[in-house]
Scaffold this motif. Structure first.
Motif, PDB file in Angstrom:
ATOM      1  N   HIS A  42       0.830  -1.202   0.000  1.00 49.75           N
ATOM      2  CA  HIS A  42       0.000   0.000   0.000  1.00 49.75           C
ATOM      3  C   HIS A  42       0.869   1.258   0.000  1.00 49.75           C
ATOM      4  O   HIS A  42       1.989   1.244   0.493  1.00 49.75           O
ATOM      5  N   THR A  43       0.317   2.318  -0.538  1.00 46.75           N
ATOM      6  CA  THR A  43       0.978   3.614  -0.458  1.00 46.75           C
ATOM      7  C   THR A  43       0.130   4.622   0.314  1.00 46.75           C
ATOM      8  O   THR A  43       0.571   5.739   0.563  1.00 46.75           O
ATOM      9  N   LYS A  44      -1.104   4.214   0.676  1.00 47.08           N
ATOM     10  CA  LYS A  44      -2.005   5.086   1.417  1.00 47.08           C
ATOM     11  C   LYS A  44      -2.563   4.332   2.620  1.00 47.08           C
ATOM     12  O   LYS A  44      -2.548   3.107   2.650  1.00 47.08           O
ATOM     13  N   PRO A  45      -3.069   5.057   3.625  1.00 48.64           N
ATOM     14  CA  PRO A  45      -3.663   4.383   4.784  1.00 48.64           C
ATOM     15  C   PRO A  45      -4.779   3.421   4.384  1.00 48.64           C
ATOM     16  O   PRO A  45      -5.495   3.645   3.400  1.00 48.64           O
ATOM     17  N   ILE A  46      -4.943   2.342   5.154  1.00 45.31           N
ATOM     18  CA  ILE A  46      -5.935   1.324   4.880  1.00 45.31           C
ATOM     19  C   ILE A  46      -7.306   1.796   5.345  1.00 45.31           C
ATOM     20  O   ILE A  46      -7.440   2.404   6.414  1.00 45.31           O
ATOM     21  N   SER A  47      -8.327   1.508   4.564  1.00 45.79           N
ATOM     22  CA  SER A  47      -9.701   1.847   4.949  1.00 45.79           C
ATOM     23  C   SER A  47     -10.406   0.604   5.473  1.00 45.79           C
ATOM     24  O   SER A  47     -10.283  -0.475   4.894  1.00 45.79           O
ATOM     25  N   ILE A  48     -11.125   0.748   6.571  1.00 43.46           N
ATOM     26  CA  ILE A  48     -11.919  -0.340   7.111  1.00 43.46           C
ATOM     27  C   ILE A  48     -13.319   0.177   7.413  1.00 43.46           C
ATOM     28  O   ILE A  48     -13.551   1.388   7.455  1.00 43.46           O
ATOM     29  N   ASN A  49     -14.237  -0.737   7.620  1.00 44.13           N
ATOM     30  CA  ASN A  49     -15.604  -0.365   7.976  1.00 44.13           C
ATOM     31  C   ASN A  49     -15.664  -0.118   9.481  1.00 44.13           C
ATOM     32  O   ASN A  49     -15.568  -1.063  10.268  1.00 44.13           O
ATOM     33  N   PRO A  50     -15.828   1.132   9.913  1.00 45.52           N
ATOM     34  CA  PRO A  50     -15.802   1.434  11.355  1.00 45.52           C
ATOM     35  C   PRO A  50     -16.972   0.830  12.114  1.00 45.52           C
ATOM     36  O   PRO A  50     -16.921   0.725  13.342  1.00 45.52           O
ATOM     37  N   SER A  51     -18.020   0.418  11.396  1.00 46.89           N
ATOM     38  CA  SER A  51     -19.141  -0.223  12.090  1.00 46.89           C
ATOM     39  C   SER A  51     -18.868  -1.698  12.351  1.00 46.89           C
ATOM     40  O   SER A  51     -19.597  -2.344  13.100  1.00 46.89           O
ATOM     41  N   GLN A  52     -17.800  -2.241  11.718  1.00 47.18           N
ATOM     42  CA  GLN A  52     -17.430  -3.636  11.928  1.00 47.18           C
ATOM     43  C   GLN A  52     -16.208  -3.775  12.832  1.00 47.18           C
ATOM     44  O   GLN A  52     -16.181  -4.620  13.727  1.00 47.18           O
TER      45      GLN A  52
END
Length: 564
Positions: A42-52
């Motif tokens: 990756h070159t950018k921060p990882i995105s996750i589902n904050p509701s999970q």
């Protein structure tokens, strides 16, 4: 003067465009990279589902350990893929001439230089409790969080899955390594990868077996006779995230349906029989119901608190085993877009290694239909079902009379992998005759299409915790198909023929030459949320693939075909 003024105007326009992009909602800045370091995946921060997943700071970073798995770059990958296509093509003189573990290892194992450079990097950073996998291409080692953060220039957090309560330690930061390691590492596991926490479609406990799917119904509808097991044959299921096996549940299931009773041959990994999982119950009960008396493994991985992502654990374990079972059923999947291509490419190589050794990898196609982005503007394919080197199994729903494409059946087109030659004709035909051109903007029409085949995915009866109950999902479809393929291996082994191995090219060939080998499913669709799905139709389609195997016809063809 006019020329200079023009340049100034261009510079101003360019600068304004950059500013607009930086402040747009889609822009995610990459963290500043230290000198002489390279990002790996990756070159950018990882995105996750904050509701999970909810992350919190780790207080005791010196005492908390994590496990890192480093995939070291392999060699001669073009040679490996060439071998796979040759041993899987019934018209090629090398068909069925599979390699053994050591032969495959000698072709692709990393250079001594790569192993040395990666090992020196770890040792120079005070990490000496690492080990090289039996396959020679993974390095695994436990380190404390403080050391891992310094090694990879990231910050870890403790994440909790809101629904299941599962905990793991991960970083949302893109990790980096010194620039001199760039050509020696494919990826590092234990940093960014979040495992999918699957959900089975659990139904009420059954009282009357009306309109439910049993092993007898599966055999009847799929025209599947009993095939005597061959002593050399073997099959396996893989289980993750504390999904354990209960022999008493298997006994109850077999007794209820008067099936041959036989204990599991091998349980590889941890098992707590008092905490049986529904997924394990489903997989083991149906693979053994379809292929009774075939030597069967249960491979249990990733069950440890805050452990490695389970699929990677399974992958490394299998890649290091010289005596793998011939057929593997894996009910695991994730959104292809959530996994970096560097990782999926490396996993694809592992699948090719299994294929070169004559092993068959069967994956459920997923339970999210075509998948869908939050903006509803494109499909989201599933992985590993989208790999060219696995058999992807979709689902059908039995209405008491007919089989229909199940709306949950994962199916569509990969954004990562190109369409393989073995499915070019049938997929091109579907796209040209069944899909409106305006619909193609939702998916990559040149990608690997899936699923390949289908089986029952709703209302299957299992025994769990001493009770009969009904559950569904393509998690059910995969072990049914895997067990039937094991039967074909038993028959072929009894005739001194090679195992089916990477079976996809042969299945597509059979579907073209002997279409009666599959029940063509012509009804059903797999829309998901706000994304329009595909429709089942004549021939192959992205809901049920080639259809549901007409087993006895398929068995006859697969043991008598002309390989000259």
């Amino acid at each position: 003067m006019q020329l200079n003024s023009f340049r100034i105007v261009l510079l101003l326009v360019f600068s304004i465009s950059i500013i607009d992009y930086v402040y747009s909602s889609d822009f995610v800045p990459a963290p500043p990279l230290l000198p002489r370091r390279k990002y790996v995946e990756h070159t950018k921060p990882i995105s996750i589902n904050p509701s999970q997943w909810v992350g919190k700071r780790i207080d005791n970073i010196q005492e908390t350990e994590i496990e890192l798995t480093i995939g070291i770059k392999q060699r001669n990958l073009n040679t490996l893929e060439k071998i796979v296509w040759e041993v899987s093509d019934v018209k090629h003189p090398n068909y069925g001439k599979y390699l053994n573990f050591n032969q495959v290892k000698s072709i692709v194992e990393p250079s001594e230089e790569s192993v040395r450079i990666v090992s020196n990097w770890l040792e120079n950073n005070g990490i000496d409790n690492f080990r090289l996998s039996g396959s020679g291409d993974f390095i695994k080692g436990k380190v404390n969080v403080l050391k891992a953060q310094d090694l990879l220039k990231v910050e870890y957090q403790r994440f909790t899955h809101e629904e299941s309560g599962r905990i793991l330690i991960r970083s949302l930061d893109p990790y980096s390594v010194p620039w001199e390691l760039e050509d020696h590492i494919d990826f590092i596991g234990g940093v960014n990868h979040f495992p999918l926490v699957a959900r089975l479609n659990k139904m009420e406990n059954i009282k009357k077996e009306l309109n439910y799917v049993s092993p007898y119904l599966v055999r009847k509808v799929m025209n599947a006779s009993i095939v005597p097991a061959h002593a050399a044959n073997s099959q396996a299921i893989a289980q993750f995230l504390e999904e354990y096996f209960s022999q008493s549940d298997l006994d109850l299931f077999q007794q209820h349906y008067r099936l041959d009773q036989k204990a599991i041959t091998t349980i590889r990994g941890p098992n707590r029989e008092t905490e049986p999982g529904m997924e394990t119950a489903l997989d083991i009960q149906y693979i053994t119901a379809m292929a009774p008396n075939v030597s069967t493994w249960i491979v249990s991985t990733g069950g440890l608190h805050e452990g490695q992502e389970p699929f990677l654990d399974w992958l490394v374990d299998m890649s290091s085993n010289p005596d793998l079972p011939y057929v593997h059923s894996i009910s695991y999947g994730d959104d292809e877009s959530s996994i970096e291509k560097a990782y999926t490419d490396r996993v694809d190589i592992e699948f090719q290694k299994y294929a070169a050794m004559g092993r068959t990898m069967v994956f459920s196609s997923g339970d999210s239909g075509v998948g869908c982005t939050s903006s509803c503007d494109s499909h989201v394919p599933g992985w590993p079902a989208s790999s060219r080197f696995v058999l992807s199994v979709g689902g059908v729903d039995w209405d008491g009379t007919n089989m229909n494409g199940d709306v949950i059946s994962g199916g569509g087109f990969s954004n990562y992998f190109p369409r393989p030659q073995y499915q070019e004709d049938v997929v091109s035909n579907y796209l040209s005759k069944k899909v409106d051109k305006s619909f193609e903007k939702l998916f990559n029409s040149s990608g690997r299409a899936y699923p390949d085949v289908s089986s029952f995915s709703e209302s299957l009866i299992i025994a769990h915790r001493g009770r009969l109950m009904s559950i569904g999902g393509t998690s059910a479809s995969a072990p049914i198909i895997a067990g039937l393929l094991s039967n074909i291996n038993s028959k072929r082994l009894s005739l001194d023929q090679p195992t089916i191995g990477f079976v996809n090219p042969l299945l597509y060939k059979i579907a073209k030459e002997n279409p009666e080998s599959f029940y063509d499913i012509k009804t059903g669709s797999n829309e998901f949320h706000c994304c329009k799905g595909f429709k089942s139709s004549d021939g192959w389609d992205p809901v049920t693939g080639l259809g549901v195997p007409n087993f006895n016809v398929l068995l006859d063809y697969m043991t008598k075909f002309d390989s000259s």
